[in-house]
Motif scaffolding. Structure first.
Motif, short mmCIF file in Angstrom:
data_model
loop_
_atom_site.label_atom_id
_atom_site.label_comp_id
_atom_site.label_asym_id
_atom_site.label_seq_id
_atom_site.Cartn_x
_atom_site.Cartn_y
_atom_site.Cartn_z
N GLY A 1 2.46 1.68 -3.48
CA GLY A 1 1.56 2.09 -4.21
C GLY A 1 1.13 3.77 -4.05
O GLY A 1 0.77 4.40 -5.09
N SER A 2 1.09 4.20 -2.78
CA SER A 2 0.71 5.65 -2.70
C SER A 2 1.69 6.56 -3.05
O SER A 2 1.47 7.66 -3.50
CB SER A 2 0.08 5.94 -1.45
OG SER A 2 0.59 4.97 -0.37
N ASN A 3 3.07 6.24 -2.80
CA ASN A 3 3.91 7.01 -3.03
C ASN A 3 5.63 6.25 -3.06
O ASN A 3 6.36 6.20 -2.01
CB ASN A 3 4.22 8.19 -2.10
CG ASN A 3 5.37 9.15 -2.42
OD1 ASN A 3 6.24 8.89 -3.51
ND2 ASN A 3 5.29 10.43 -1.88
N TYR B 1 0.87 -1.26 -0.02
CA TYR B 1 -0.08 -0.28 -0.13
C TYR B 1 0.89 1.37 0.11
O TYR B 1 0.70 2.26 -0.77
CB TYR B 1 -0.76 0.10 1.12
CG TYR B 1 -2.28 -0.81 0.94
CD1 TYR B 1 -3.03 -0.48 0.32
CD2 TYR B 1 -2.34 -2.21 1.59
CE1 TYR B 1 -4.34 -1.18 0.20
CE2 TYR B 1 -3.24 -3.02 1.78
CZ TYR B 1 -4.55 -2.52 0.92
OH TYR B 1 -5.62 -3.33 0.59
N MET B 2 1.92 1.25 0.90
CA MET B 2 2.74 2.45 0.80
C MET B 2 3.35 2.63 -0.34
O MET B 2 3.46 3.89 -1.06
CB MET B 2 3.84 2.20 2.15
CG MET B 2 3.21 2.08 3.41
SD MET B 2 1.80 3.31 3.91
CE MET B 2 2.79 4.35 4.84
N ILE C 1 8.51 7.08 -4.10
CA ILE C 1 9.80 7.84 -3.64
C ILE C 1 9.86 7.59 -2.26
O ILE C 1 10.93 7.42 -1.69
CB ILE C 1 9.83 9.10 -4.44
CG1 ILE C 1 9.64 9.09 -5.83
CG2 ILE C 1 11.17 9.80 -3.76
CD1 ILE C 1 9.83 10.64 -6.46
N ALA C 2 8.70 8.15 -1.70
CA ALA C 2 8.64 8.23 -0.14
C ALA C 2 9.05 6.67 0.58
O ALA C 2 9.51 6.51 1.51
CB ALA C 2 7.41 8.86 0.34
N ALA C 3 8.47 5.65 -0.16
CA ALA C 3 8.97 4.37 0.06
C ALA C 3 10.13 3.80 0.35
O ALA C 3 10.78 3.57 1.18
CB ALA C 3 7.89 3.40 -0.64
N ARG C 4 10.86 4.42 -0.90
CA ARG C 4 12.37 4.22 -1.00
C ARG C 4 13.09 4.61 0.11
O ARG C 4 13.76 4.36 0.71
CB ARG C 4 12.61 4.62 -2.29
CG ARG C 4 14.28 4.22 -2.50
CD ARG C 4 14.76 4.65 -3.67
NE ARG C 4 13.88 4.11 -4.89
CZ ARG C 4 14.17 2.64 -5.16
NH1 ARG C 4 15.06 1.98 -4.81
NH2 ARG C 4 13.42 2.32 -6.52
N PHE C 5 12.63 6.31 0.36
CA PHE C 5 13.07 6.64 1.60
C PHE C 5 12.66 6.41 3.01
O PHE C 5 13.61 6.62 3.88
CB PHE C 5 12.88 8.42 1.52
CG PHE C 5 13.72 9.17 0.47
CD1 PHE C 5 13.22 9.26 -0.88
CD2 PHE C 5 14.85 9.83 1.11
CE1 PHE C 5 14.06 10.03 -1.67
CE2 PHE C 5 15.62 10.53 0.22
CZ PHE C 5 15.42 10.84 -1.17
N SER C 6 11.77 5.47 2.82
CA SER C 6 11.54 5.00 4.13
C SER C 6 12.10 3.65 4.44
O SER C 6 11.86 2.90 5.43
CB SER C 6 9.99 4.94 4.36
OG SER C 6 9.26 6.16 4.13
N GLY C 7 12.75 3.15 3.50
CA GLY C 7 13.56 2.00 3.72
C GLY C 7 12.84 0.49 3.20
O GLY C 7 12.95 -0.46 3.64
N ILE C 8 11.80 1.09 2.40
CA ILE C 8 11.12 -0.22 1.82
C ILE C 8 11.73 -0.51 0.27
O ILE C 8 12.28 0.25 -0.38
CB ILE C 8 9.65 0.36 1.40
CG1 ILE C 8 8.69 0.30 2.95
CG2 ILE C 8 8.87 -0.67 0.62
CD1 ILE C 8 7.51 0.80 2.50
N SER C 9 11.98 -1.79 0.52
CA SER C 9 12.80 -2.16 -0.76
C SER C 9 11.69 -2.25 -1.91
O SER C 9 11.25 -3.34 -2.11
CB SER C 9 13.48 -3.64 -0.64
OG SER C 9 13.84 -4.07 -1.93
#
Ligand SMILES: Nc1ncnc2c1ncn2[C@@H]1O[C@H](COP(=O)(O)OP(=O)(O)OP(=O)(O)O)[C@@H](O)[C@H]1O
Ligand SMILES: [Mg+2]
Lengths: 334, 503
Positions: free
Chosen positions: A203-205, A200-201, A207-215
């Protein structure tokens, strides 16, 4: 309260649509729609189509789409069919049939996972837009299916295998049980695991997902693999229900699955949508379908109606998107 | 020309409530021709909402709007534009793939219902507007390739082609450098000479005092007062805004006894075209400030530390051990956190709930023994940080897009504090945050440092660096040009170093 309000209102709208379609059909077709037989026939169609819709939904949640689901289902169905009809293990004796069935199912699922993996790699690492990547693999998978079968169908599986598609347990069709279990699994995966949360994260953004440490790459690959797996499961129910498979079978499902996702409130731009909404969409579509069958609409007029519904849903979505865009614009001013 | 009224705009007793919040409560505002008017207030006080009402995007619940002497029962965006009110939104609403000239002229061409487009005319219109504000740019350049500050100028020029009487800017100076701010201000002063008014929102009070003629202060959606800028100073203004006296304190850093290794050490870090030979250390309890103009390489260095910009050579040590940081996951694992500078794109998931935004970095900690989410843990974790950072929100389920800018920033800070990092890198930590909350956030950062966290603050706000950091690193053109202890420098001296006046 914006998020909460719109989420609830969306589910409520869906629910009202579903109930009204249901009531209209039952009132106008007295004694024909509300019968056990009709419900059994509906519930025999929902599962394969429902599993394919979940497959599309998963990809949509990441902001992508999977157009290759039916081709994936075809290819894995054909592999299963080949194993079921061509392989014999006379040495194993009494367990031979069961062993063949298990081998066929496992191979089909592995093939579907490989198909999904390929999609995932293309989307995550090669960076091809999902719509193009899966359009390409759709051609690839159905091409391979035709090459393997030379375009002919494969017919006639063992009795025990057919039970998957047409057996019942306590009056409930086996495919329905499989579908419910799979839908539950999807609910748990999406709502209760870190993977689902990340989908979900992402899918919503992204770039922010990458910055939040999601691979992002690994989430995308896993999502498309799961999408493939659901298509593979659908294919097993499908070939067992109709006791045959031929390349191209079920291609109408693709459009319907996308329609159901959009109808069920999945945001095609990613990040929002629930299995609950999707199932309401599936039921709505299925109720309509069965109404049309009872009225014995010609396939032609059915096509027209599906087309109309698709256009209607798109128009509604166009306007609601415009509305929500407006509110986003408003909010962007900070 | 017809004699124009001196009063351009007056809104009276405007109220507006959203579910659970009274965003505005009987607020009035009036702007004269050629006036530079500032609207100030704490985060969430209703500034953006008021602007949206003036521009006709949001309907007020109550109150009247009078523009050019005309009373509007219900103001639509189109009325507002035809009365000469132009809002320059934060996203600037430009077409990135079109040239500067096209962006400027497009609206006017459409308005005149031109069927055929003459490129020459497009160029002419653009050239005229740019010479009017006495600025020069290559008009054929695509807008996606120019700096934010120049984009703002393009947006202003576009507004001018539509006969703007009042240009409204909501926090225009948050993402641009000191020099660019000066340039923007010279344009605004120019407009004033032509009788065009400006309504301007900013949290940087020094700017407000520098540029404006009048200041309207609102607090919690209520009008505090309208003041002539002449009689105001920084402290009074911040007192009007928050209702309390703000006391800034300096970081009290003492080198800890027996500290063996720095938390973070960077050795000879280089990346072609980004930065060269970067060396520095951050010890436990330190706040190191990195400053330099936009494009000096400060953000690139931070991204490299966080695994988002692979350096060509050099080493990074964490706790004295060589660290291989290939992705943000590695960085987080090693105890680094990075608050990105671009809140809306890099920091926030605007469509997601506040709760989800906060816990996204600590998912592993929210699992029960079956590896499934424990909703109560999630709720508690999010709630704790909402309270800790004073985020003003009706609920944890609220979508992040419904928050005011400053509260959004707190949510992003919360998300990183939740990871309990060893070293926290903050890039523009208080961009768009009001004075009171700013000092509140600064105090939180100082508190964390006192508890042993190592902090890096990247900022071009000199006071922010001086007040909070014990050491300062100045970067220019990708190289460290100066390392200073805060106690041996003043604001003016640091400004000089930045502006290259001395070394
Ligand atoms: N669409 C919306 N739905 C619900 N609440 C909203 C909405 N827009 C604004 N609000 C609320 O109204 C209040 C005023 O918000 P506004 O954006 O005007 O503040 P602001 O003064 O611009 O703050 P900042 O300095 O942080 O940008 C806030 O509490 C905000 O949460
Ligand atoms: Mg604002």
């Amino acid at each position: 309260m914006l998020g909460k309000y719109s989420k609830y209102s969306k589910t409520l709208t869906l629910f009202i649509i579903m109930i009204s379609v249901f009531m209209v059909i039952s009132i106008f077709l007295p004694g024909k729609f509300l019968t056990i037989r009709n419900f059994q026939s509906m519930s025999s169609q929902i599962p394969e189509f429902g599993l394919l819709s979940i497959a599309v939904m998963l990809a949509m949640l990441t902001g992508g789409i999977d157009l290759s689901i039916v081709a994936t289902a075809n290819l894995s169905g054909i592999v299963a069919a080949l194993i079921l009809t061509k392989f014999t293990f006379s040495q194993i004796g009494g367990y031979e049939e069961l062993f063949t069935i298990i081998l066929a199912i496992t191979s089909a699922l592995i093939i579907s996972l490989i198909c999904g993996f390929l999609n995932g790699i293309l989307v995550a690492y090669v960076g091809v837009p999902a719509i193009l990547a899966t359009l390409g693999t759709m051609g690839l998978f159905s091409g391979i299916a035709i090459i393997i079968t030379k375009g002919y169908g494969i017919v006639g599986f063992s009795e025990k295998f057919l039970l998957i598609g047409s057996g019942t347990i306590f009056l409930i069709p086996v495919p329905m049980i499989i579908f419910i279990l799979c839908a539950l699994a999807a609910v748990i995966i999406l709502n209760k695991t870190t993977f689902g949360f990340s989908v979900y994260m992402l899918g919503s953004n992204p770039i922010a997902a990458r910055f939040s440490g999601i691979s992002n790459e690994s989430i995308l690959i896993k999502t498309y693999m799961m999408s493939g797996l659901f298509a593979g499961l659908a294919s097993i129910i499908m070939i067992s229900r109709v006791n045959s498979i031929r390349p191209g079978y079920g291609s109408v499902y693709l459009l319907q699955a996308i329609l159901v996702c959009v109808l069920g409130g999945v945001d095609p731009s990613g990040g929002a949508g629930s299995i609950f909404g999707l199932i309401m969409g599936i039921i709505t579509l299925q109720v309509l379908q069965s109404g049309f069958n009872i009225l014995s609409f010609s396939p032609f007029s059915k096509k027209v109606i599906w087309g109309l519904i698709l256009i209607l849903v798109m128009i509604i979505n166009f306007y609601s998107a415009k509305l929500s865009q407006k509110s986003i614009k408003r909010l962007k001013t900070n | 020309m017809v004699e124009k009224l001196e009063k351009l705009l007056a809104v009276k007793d405007i109220s507006k409530s959203y579910v659970g919040v009274q965003a505005l409560d009987r607020v009035s505002l009036s702007i004269n021709r050629g006036e530079i008017h500032c609207l100030v207030g704490e985060n969430g006080s209703g500034k953006s909402t008021l602007i949206k009402i003036i521009s006709g995007v949001v309907k007020p619940d109550e109150g009247e709007i009078i523009i050019n002497g005309k009373r509007f029962q219900s103001l639509h965006a189109i009325d507002s534009i035809s009365e000469g009110i132009q809002v320059i939104y934060q996203d600037l609403s430009l077409f990135p793939n079109l040239s500067i000239a096209e962006n400027i002229s497009l609206n006017q061409m459409i308005e005149r219902k031109k069927r055929f487009i003459s490129w020459k005319e497009i160029k002419n219109i653009a050239e005229r507007e740019f010479s009017n504000i006495s600025k020069e740019l290559d008009l054929d350049e695509k807008v996606e390739n120019i700096s934010i500050a120049n984009k703002q100028l393009v947006a202003i020029c576009r507004a001018l082609t539509q006969d703007a009487q009042l240009i409204i800017m909501d926090e225009p100076t948050t993402a641009i450098t000191k020099r660019e701010i000066d340039c923007l201000f010279s344009v605004i002063l120019d407009l004033k000479k032509r009788g065009i008014s400006t309504l301007f929102v900013s949290h940087k009070l020094s700017e407000v005092l520098q540029i404006s003629n009048k200041v309207t202060v609102i607090r919690d959606g209520k009008l505090v007062g309208v003041y002539n800028t002449e009689g105001l100073d920084h402290n009074t203004l911040s007192f009007y805004m928050s209702g309390k006296k703000i006391v800034d304190s300096v970081l009290d850093y003492r080198e800890k006894e027996g500290q063996k290794e720095p938390l973070l050490e960077v050795k000879n870090l280089s990346k072609k075209g980004n930065f060269q030979d970067i060396n520095f250390k951050v010890c436990s309890g330190e706040i190191v400030g990195i400053t330099g103009i936009l494009g000096s390489g400060r953000t690139e260095i931070a991204l490299s530390l966080f695994g988002l910009n692979r350096p060509d050579s050099g080493e990074i040590y964490i706790d004295g051990k060589l660290a291989k940081i290939k992705s943000p996951q590695d960085a987080i694992e090693l105890g680094l956190s990075y608050l990105p500078e671009d809140r809306l794109n890099q920091g926030l998931f605007i469509k997601q709930s506040i709760g989800n935004n906060i816990v996204v970095t600590i998912l592993q900690r929210l699992l029960n023994r079956f590896k499934l989410f424990d909703n109560s843990k999630k709720y508690e974790a999010a709630k704790e940080w909402i309270e800790e950072l004073n985020v003003i929100t009706p609920s944890l389920e609220t979508a992040a897009q419904a928050l005011s800018g400053g509260n959004q920033q707190r949510v992003v800070i919360a998300k990183w504090l939740a990871t309990d990092p060893k070293v926290f890198i903050l890039n523009g930590p208080t961009v768009g945050i009001d004075v009171a909350s700013k000092s509140n956030i600064h105090n939180i950062i100082k508190g964390l440092a006192n508890k042993g966290m190592g902090v890096i603050i990247i900022s071009d706000e000199i006071p922010e660096i001086i007040w909070n950091c014990n050491r300062i690193i100045v970067i220019r053109e990708g190289r460290i040009v100066k390392k200073l202890n805060t106690n041996e420098v003043t604001e003016d001296k640091l400004l000089d170093i930045l502006a290259r006046k001395s070394n």
